[in-house]
Design a protein around this motif. Structure first.
Motif, PDB file in Angstrom:
ATOM      1  N   GLU A 100       0.842  -1.203   0.000  1.00 35.20           N
ATOM      2  CA  GLU A 100       0.000   0.000   0.000  1.00 35.20           C
ATOM      3  C   GLU A 100       0.872   1.246   0.000  1.00 35.20           C
ATOM      4  N   ARG A 101       1.991   1.204   0.747  1.00 38.32           N
ATOM      5  CA  ARG A 101       2.908   2.349   0.765  1.00 38.32           C
ATOM      6  C   ARG A 101       3.499   2.590  -0.623  1.00 38.32           C
ATOM      7  N   GLN A 177     -11.632   9.756   8.658  1.00 38.07           N
ATOM      8  CA  GLN A 177     -12.585   8.658   8.493  1.00 38.07           C
ATOM      9  C   GLN A 177     -12.181   7.663   7.403  1.00 38.07           C
ATOM     10  N   TYR A 178     -11.193   8.030   6.557  1.00 32.04           N
ATOM     11  CA  TYR A 178     -10.799   7.135   5.472  1.00 32.04           C
ATOM     12  C   TYR A 178      -9.436   6.480   5.701  1.00 32.04           C
ATOM     13  N   GLU A 179      -8.720   6.844   6.777  1.00 34.64           N
ATOM     14  CA  GLU A 179      -7.356   6.354   6.963  1.00 34.64           C
ATOM     15  C   GLU A 179      -7.288   4.829   7.003  1.00 34.64           C
ATOM     16  N   ASN A 180      -8.201   4.208   7.737  1.00 38.40           N
ATOM     17  CA  ASN A 180      -8.185   2.745   7.850  1.00 38.40           C
ATOM     18  C   ASN A 180      -9.371   2.093   7.148  1.00 38.40           C
ATOM     19  N   ALA A 181     -10.076   2.865   6.356  1.00 36.03           N
ATOM     20  CA  ALA A 181     -11.251   2.322   5.650  1.00 36.03           C
ATOM     21  C   ALA A 181     -10.812   1.521   4.428  1.00 36.03           C
ATOM     22  N   TRP A 183     -10.659   0.318   0.481  1.00 34.31           N
ATOM     23  CA  TRP A 183     -10.648   1.164  -0.717  1.00 34.31           C
ATOM     24  C   TRP A 183     -12.033   1.222  -1.344  1.00 34.31           C
ATOM     25  N   LYS A 187     -13.013   6.883  -0.994  1.00 38.78           N
ATOM     26  CA  LYS A 187     -11.651   6.993  -0.453  1.00 38.78           C
ATOM     27  C   LYS A 187     -10.690   7.506  -1.522  1.00 38.78           C
ATOM     28  N   PRO A 278       1.757   8.813   4.304  1.00 40.11           N
ATOM     29  CA  PRO A 278       1.933   7.358   4.473  1.00 40.11           C
ATOM     30  C   PRO A 278       2.582   6.723   3.252  1.00 40.11           C
TER      31      PRO A 278
END
Length: 328
Positions: A100-101, A177-181, A183, A187, A278
């Motif tokens: 993801e990074r 609210q989208y950091e750990n949501a 895809w 987002k 990130p």
């Protein structure tokens, strides 16, 4: 062309093995290992790790093996199972941490490349064609500003302006609210709404340098006889510029594809930390500091692979754009 691509692709395989081995050696060159760093960190907080526990940790992580054995085990895991190893510090598979990074880094790199080209190309041509005009002096001042101001300082100033003057959400690439949501289209939209600030900051210095390069190349090409001949044959000025001198002056732009990504990852560490991005750069720095060799090695290996692919794309585009370059 297909033969050229096939040959270059085959040359990439030993090159990738060579750079991966060098990267693995360089990561292990500092004295000590991850366990040494881990013990020192615990000692700083008055926690003591006995020698038996340290030996068990080295045995568990395979740090007691010779370096060559560790390297071949690591590469065999990648080639046979796509397994980049376990991160010592995060205690998670490296592949779960990096993809993801790397994807976000690629999105940022491509966005920065597009912004850089879209700004630098027309301004460089304009400055060369309108040499010593007011516009040329204005853009020259901009390039000096872009080259002189450190990226982290520009990041701090733009973050202040965006947050205080315009009430924008700055820092990071996502809203809370989208950091750990998972895809989703929402987002992705949130990502692109946060992308403009790091793209501007990272594009300023590279845009400034490419404007100077494009202006210098165009000024070198414009007085040449082929331009005078094309103008004498009645070719319009716009078509003349687009068809001949600009195509040759594009070489430095196309060449940037090869080194833009490694430059963004290794050269934007401070900006990524300031903006809390990130991306791969902060995690790579953290892995190097902790001697987390499998995580750091995976990043270095992927950066080398992308650099080789970028070099191949650059060479193919140069061969297509510049008639002076021959594939043979």
């Amino acid at each position: 062309m297909l033969v050229f691509i096939a040959k270059r692709f085959l040359w990439m395989i030993p090159s990738l093995f060579a750079v991966s081995f060098l990267a693995f050696v360089l990561i292990q060159l500092p004295p000590g290992d991850y366990v040494t760093t881990y013990i020192a960190t615990l000692a700083a907080s008055n926690e003591i790790v006995d020698q038996n526990t340290a030996a068990q940790l080295r045995e568990r992580f395979g740090l007691g093996d010779p370096m060559l054995v560790q390297y071949f085990k690591w590469m065999w895991g990648i080639l046979s199972r796509g397994d980049f190893g376990i991160s010592f510090e995060w205690q998670q598979p490296v592949s779960d941490l990096i993809w993801e990074r790397m994807a976000l880094t690629l999105v940022l790199a491509l966005s920065t490349l597009i912004a850089t080209w879209a700004i630098a190309l027309p301004i460089g041509v304009y400055s060369a064609v309108r040499k010593y005009s007011i516009g040329d002096y204005f853009f020259t001042a901009f390039t000096f500003f872009g080259l002189a101001v450190p990226s982290f300082l520009l990041a701090l100033v733009l973050m202040y302006i965006a947050a205080v003057e315009f009430g924008q959400d700055v820092g990071g690439l996502f809203s809370a609210q989208y950091e750990n949501a998972p895809w989703s289209f929402a987002k992705m939209g949130d990502l692109f709404s946060h992308l403009w600030l790091p793209v501007i900051i990272l594009a300023v210095s590279s845009t400034a340098s490419l404007i100077r390069v494009m202006r210098a190349n165009m000024l070198d090409e414009l007085p040449k006889p082929y331009v005078t001949t094309a103008r004498a044959k009645g070719l319009s000025e716009f078509r003349l510029l687009m068809k001949y001198p600009m195509m040759i002056a594009l070489n430095p732009f196309i060449s940037t594809i090869a080194w833009l990504l490694p430059n963004l990852i290794s050269g934007s560490v401070v900006v990524a930390i300031v903006l809390n991005l990130p991306t791969a750069a902060p995690l790579l720095l953290q892995a190097l500091m902790a001697q987390d060799m499998y995580l750091a090695g995976a990043f270095v290996l992927l950066i080398c692979a992308l650099t080789l692919i970028g070099s191949l794309i650059s060479d193919i585009l140069l061969a297509l754009v510049d008639p002076r370059i021959r594939l043979e």
